[in-house]
Design a protein around this motif. Structure first.
Motif, PDB file in Angstrom:
ATOM      1  N   SER A   1     -16.393 -68.962   3.801  1.00 48.64           N
ATOM      2  CA  SER A   1     -15.139 -68.265   3.578  1.00 48.64           C
ATOM      3  C   SER A   1     -15.100 -66.981   4.391  1.00 48.64           C
ATOM      4  O   SER A   1     -16.097 -66.272   4.496  1.00 48.64           O
ATOM      5  CB  SER A   1     -14.965 -67.911   2.106  1.00 48.64           C
ATOM      6  N   GLU A   2     -13.929 -66.695   4.933  1.00 42.20           N
ATOM      7  CA  GLU A   2     -13.711 -65.434   5.630  1.00 42.20           C
ATOM      8  C   GLU A   2     -13.070 -64.466   4.658  1.00 42.20           C
ATOM      9  O   GLU A   2     -12.187 -64.839   3.886  1.00 42.20           O
ATOM     10  CB  GLU A   2     -12.793 -65.611   6.833  1.00 42.20           C
TER      11      GLU A   2
ATOM     12  N   GLY B   1     -18.324 -73.740 -16.365  1.00 41.94           N
ATOM     13  CA  GLY B   1     -18.854 -72.384 -16.313  1.00 41.94           C
ATOM     14  C   GLY B   1     -18.549 -71.726 -14.984  1.00 41.94           C
ATOM     15  O   GLY B   1     -17.982 -72.333 -14.075  1.00 41.94           O
ATOM     16  N   GLU B   2     -18.929 -70.461 -14.885  1.00 45.62           N
ATOM     17  CA  GLU B   2     -18.680 -69.694 -13.669  1.00 45.62           C
ATOM     18  C   GLU B   2     -19.546 -70.212 -12.528  1.00 45.62           C
ATOM     19  O   GLU B   2     -20.723 -70.500 -12.713  1.00 45.62           O
ATOM     20  CB  GLU B   2     -18.993 -68.215 -13.908  1.00 45.62           C
ATOM     21  N   LEU B   3     -18.966 -70.308 -11.361  1.00 53.24           N
ATOM     22  CA  LEU B   3     -19.713 -70.719 -10.169  1.00 53.24           C
ATOM     23  C   LEU B   3     -20.371 -69.471  -9.575  1.00 53.24           C
ATOM     24  O   LEU B   3     -19.871 -68.854  -8.649  1.00 53.24           O
ATOM     25  CB  LEU B   3     -18.783 -71.387  -9.156  1.00 53.24           C
ATOM     26  N   ILE B   4     -21.506 -69.115 -10.152  1.00 51.55           N
ATOM     27  CA  ILE B   4     -22.191 -67.869  -9.827  1.00 51.55           C
ATOM     28  C   ILE B   4     -22.543 -67.794  -8.337  1.00 51.55           C
ATOM     29  O   ILE B   4     -22.457 -66.728  -7.726  1.00 51.55           O
ATOM     30  CB  ILE B   4     -23.453 -67.714 -10.700  1.00 51.55           C
ATOM     31  N   GLU B   5     -22.897 -68.908  -7.751  1.00 51.21           N
ATOM     32  CA  GLU B   5     -23.282 -68.926  -6.333  1.00 51.21           C
ATOM     33  C   GLU B   5     -22.126 -68.437  -5.457  1.00 51.21           C
ATOM     34  O   GLU B   5     -22.317 -67.636  -4.541  1.00 51.21           O
ATOM     35  CB  GLU B   5     -23.703 -70.339  -5.909  1.00 51.21           C
ATOM     36  N   TYR B   6     -20.918 -68.918  -5.745  1.00 50.33           N
ATOM     37  CA  TYR B   6     -19.752 -68.505  -4.962  1.00 50.33           C
ATOM     38  C   TYR B   6     -19.318 -67.086  -5.320  1.00 50.33           C
ATOM     39  O   TYR B   6     -18.843 -66.348  -4.463  1.00 50.33           O
ATOM     40  CB  TYR B   6     -18.596 -69.484  -5.165  1.00 50.33           C
ATOM     41  N   THR B   7     -19.473 -66.700  -6.587  1.00 49.87           N
ATOM     42  CA  THR B   7     -19.141 -65.339  -6.990  1.00 49.87           C
ATOM     43  C   THR B   7     -20.017 -64.337  -6.250  1.00 49.87           C
ATOM     44  O   THR B   7     -19.520 -63.326  -5.731  1.00 49.87           O
ATOM     45  CB  THR B   7     -19.317 -65.166  -8.520  1.00 49.87           C
ATOM     46  N   GLU B   8     -21.318 -64.618  -6.190  1.00 49.05           N
ATOM     47  CA  GLU B   8     -22.238 -63.743  -5.457  1.00 49.05           C
ATOM     48  C   GLU B   8     -21.882 -63.708  -3.978  1.00 49.05           C
ATOM     49  O   GLU B   8     -21.882 -62.642  -3.355  1.00 49.05           O
ATOM     50  CB  GLU B   8     -23.675 -64.227  -5.623  1.00 49.05           C
ATOM     51  N   MET B   9     -21.564 -64.874  -3.410  1.00 51.40           N
ATOM     52  CA  MET B   9     -21.220 -64.945  -1.994  1.00 51.40           C
ATOM     53  C   MET B   9     -19.987 -64.090  -1.694  1.00 51.40           C
ATOM     54  O   MET B   9     -19.987 -63.293  -0.753  1.00 51.40           O
ATOM     55  CB  MET B   9     -20.950 -66.395  -1.582  1.00 51.40           C
ATOM     56  N   MET B  10     -18.938 -64.218  -2.514  1.00 56.01           N
ATOM     57  CA  MET B  10     -17.715 -63.470  -2.260  1.00 56.01           C
ATOM     58  C   MET B  10     -17.910 -61.976  -2.528  1.00 56.01           C
ATOM     59  O   MET B  10     -17.322 -61.139  -1.844  1.00 56.01           O
ATOM     60  CB  MET B  10     -16.563 -64.031  -3.099  1.00 56.01           C
ATOM     61  N   GLY B  11     -18.744 -61.620  -3.508  1.00 58.23           N
ATOM     62  CA  GLY B  11     -19.046 -60.212  -3.757  1.00 58.23           C
ATOM     63  C   GLY B  11     -19.757 -59.578  -2.571  1.00 58.23           C
ATOM     64  O   GLY B  11     -19.432 -58.465  -2.150  1.00 58.23           O
ATOM     65  N   ASN B  12     -20.730 -60.304  -2.014  1.00 59.31           N
ATOM     66  CA  ASN B  12     -21.431 -59.812  -0.817  1.00 59.31           C
ATOM     67  C   ASN B  12     -20.477 -59.698   0.363  1.00 59.31           C
ATOM     68  O   ASN B  12     -20.543 -58.732   1.127  1.00 59.31           O
ATOM     69  CB  ASN B  12     -22.594 -60.730  -0.459  1.00 59.31           C
ATOM     70  N   ALA B  13     -19.602 -60.669   0.522  1.00 55.80           N
ATOM     71  CA  ALA B  13     -18.633 -60.636   1.616  1.00 55.80           C
ATOM     72  C   ALA B  13     -17.686 -59.448   1.455  1.00 55.80           C
ATOM     73  O   ALA B  13     -17.385 -58.741   2.423  1.00 55.80           O
ATOM     74  CB  ALA B  13     -17.842 -61.944   1.667  1.00 55.80           C
ATOM     75  N   ARG B  14     -17.218 -59.207   0.235  1.00 57.44           N
ATOM     76  CA  ARG B  14     -16.300 -58.096  -0.020  1.00 57.44           C
ATOM     77  C   ARG B  14     -16.974 -56.757   0.297  1.00 57.44           C
ATOM     78  O   ARG B  14     -16.386 -55.887   0.941  1.00 57.44           O
ATOM     79  CB  ARG B  14     -15.829 -58.140  -1.474  1.00 57.44           C
ATOM     80  N   SER B  15     -18.221 -56.595  -0.140  1.00 56.70           N
ATOM     81  CA  SER B  15     -18.952 -55.347   0.130  1.00 56.70           C
ATOM     82  C   SER B  15     -19.146 -55.134   1.627  1.00 56.70           C
ATOM     83  O   SER B  15     -18.931 -54.036   2.135  1.00 56.70           O
ATOM     84  CB  SER B  15     -20.316 -55.367  -0.555  1.00 56.70           C
ATOM     85  N   THR B  16     -19.548 -56.185   2.322  1.00 59.03           N
ATOM     86  CA  THR B  16     -19.785 -56.084   3.760  1.00 59.03           C
ATOM     87  C   THR B  16     -18.511 -55.727   4.505  1.00 59.03           C
ATOM     88  O   THR B  16     -18.504 -54.832   5.355  1.00 59.03           O
ATOM     89  CB  THR B  16     -20.365 -57.411   4.294  1.00 59.03           C
ATOM     90  N   ALA B  17     -17.419 -56.422   4.194  1.00 59.37           N
ATOM     91  CA  ALA B  17     -16.150 -56.162   4.880  1.00 59.37           C
ATOM     92  C   ALA B  17     -15.649 -54.745   4.588  1.00 59.37           C
ATOM     93  O   ALA B  17     -15.167 -54.045   5.491  1.00 59.37           O
ATOM     94  CB  ALA B  17     -15.106 -57.198   4.466  1.00 59.37           C
ATOM     95  N   THR B  18     -15.777 -54.302   3.344  1.00 61.55           N
ATOM     96  CA  THR B  18     -15.327 -52.951   2.978  1.00 61.55           C
ATOM     97  C   THR B  18     -16.160 -51.893   3.683  1.00 61.55           C
ATOM     98  O   THR B  18     -15.613 -50.894   4.178  1.00 61.55           O
ATOM     99  CB  THR B  18     -15.390 -52.758   1.445  1.00 61.55           C
ATOM    100  N   GLU B  19     -17.473 -52.098   3.758  1.00 54.70           N
ATOM    101  CA  GLU B  19     -18.337 -51.148   4.472  1.00 54.70           C
ATOM    102  C   GLU B  19     -17.957 -51.064   5.947  1.00 54.70           C
ATOM    103  O   GLU B  19     -17.937 -49.977   6.528  1.00 54.70           O
ATOM    104  CB  GLU B  19     -19.800 -51.559   4.331  1.00 54.70           C
ATOM    105  N   ARG B  20     -17.639 -52.187   6.562  1.00 49.81           N
ATOM    106  CA  ARG B  20     -17.244 -52.189   7.981  1.00 49.81           C
ATOM    107  C   ARG B  20     -15.929 -51.452   8.184  1.00 49.81           C
ATOM    108  O   ARG B  20     -15.768 -50.689   9.135  1.00 49.81           O
ATOM    109  CB  ARG B  20     -17.155 -53.620   8.499  1.00 49.81           C
ATOM    110  N   MET B  21     -14.970 -51.678   7.280  1.00 50.41           N
ATOM    111  CA  MET B  21     -13.686 -50.989   7.380  1.00 50.41           C
ATOM    112  C   MET B  21     -13.881 -49.489   7.179  1.00 50.41           C
ATOM    113  O   MET B  21     -13.327 -48.674   7.928  1.00 50.41           O
ATOM    114  CB  MET B  21     -12.705 -51.535   6.342  1.00 50.41           C
TER     115      MET B  21
END
Length: 184
Positions: free
Chosen positions: A172-173, A125-145
């Protein structure tokens, strides 16, 4: 469900550390005594009970997730800075290139969520924990840019690209970059 999974994860981690860092030294010091102390029994029950609780909640979540209908994603339409992954803007002309803008972050999940993900690896199944982590990271990085581009007075960021790297363990970075421009 999430609260029960977190309780199970905490119980597992506490039981594991108690058994390893207190139980093993105790066993080495009094190896000839066959009676297991109450605190070590509780630690082992927490360890095993935590794993069972995580397994049960994950199985229920997975069952609910497969039967639920996914909701459509909401798209923000009131951005101050336009974000594009191309260099062509229909009906708009680039009047000035302001330069490269970037945003990055390093995200990690704690050991309890990592345990849940490992169990999901076994069950599938989907690794929801990592999906949430990467989604939060993507949002944070995009907001900073986007904030950096807004500081420069940009109307848009073109040629946006995302890159990820593993830093250590489950950390993950995420780097996002693009070219800040002014539009006509």
């Amino acid at each position: 469900m999430k609260v029960l999974r977190h309780i199970g994860s905490v119980a597992f981690v506490l039981g594991l550390f108690t058994a390893v860092f207190a139980g093993m030294p105790w066993h080495v010091m009094v190896a000839d005594d066959p009676v297991v102390p109450w605190w070590l029994r509780i630690a082992v029950f927490c360890l095993l009970g935590g794993i069972l609780l995580v397994l049960a909640t994950l199985a229920l979540e997975q069952r609910v997730h497969t039967t639920a209908v996914e909701e459509p994603l909401t798209i923000e339409s009131d951005r101050e800075v336009l974000l594009l992954n191309s260099d062509v803007l229909p009906d708009r002309e680039i009047t000035e290139i302001l330069g490269l803008v970037q945003g990055h972050t390093v995200f990690a999940i704690w050991l309890g969520k990592d345990l849940s993900a490992i169990v999901r690896l076994i069950l599938g199944g989907e690794l929801i924990e990592y999906t949430e982590m990467m989604g939060n990271a993507r949002s944070t990085a995009t907001e900073r840019m986007t904030a950096k581009a807004a500081e420069m007075g940009a109307d848009a960021i073109i040629n946006i690209r995302y890159m990820t790297t593993s830093v250590v363990g489950t950390a993950s970075e995420l780097l996002v970059y693009g070219t800040a421009v002014k539009l006509s």
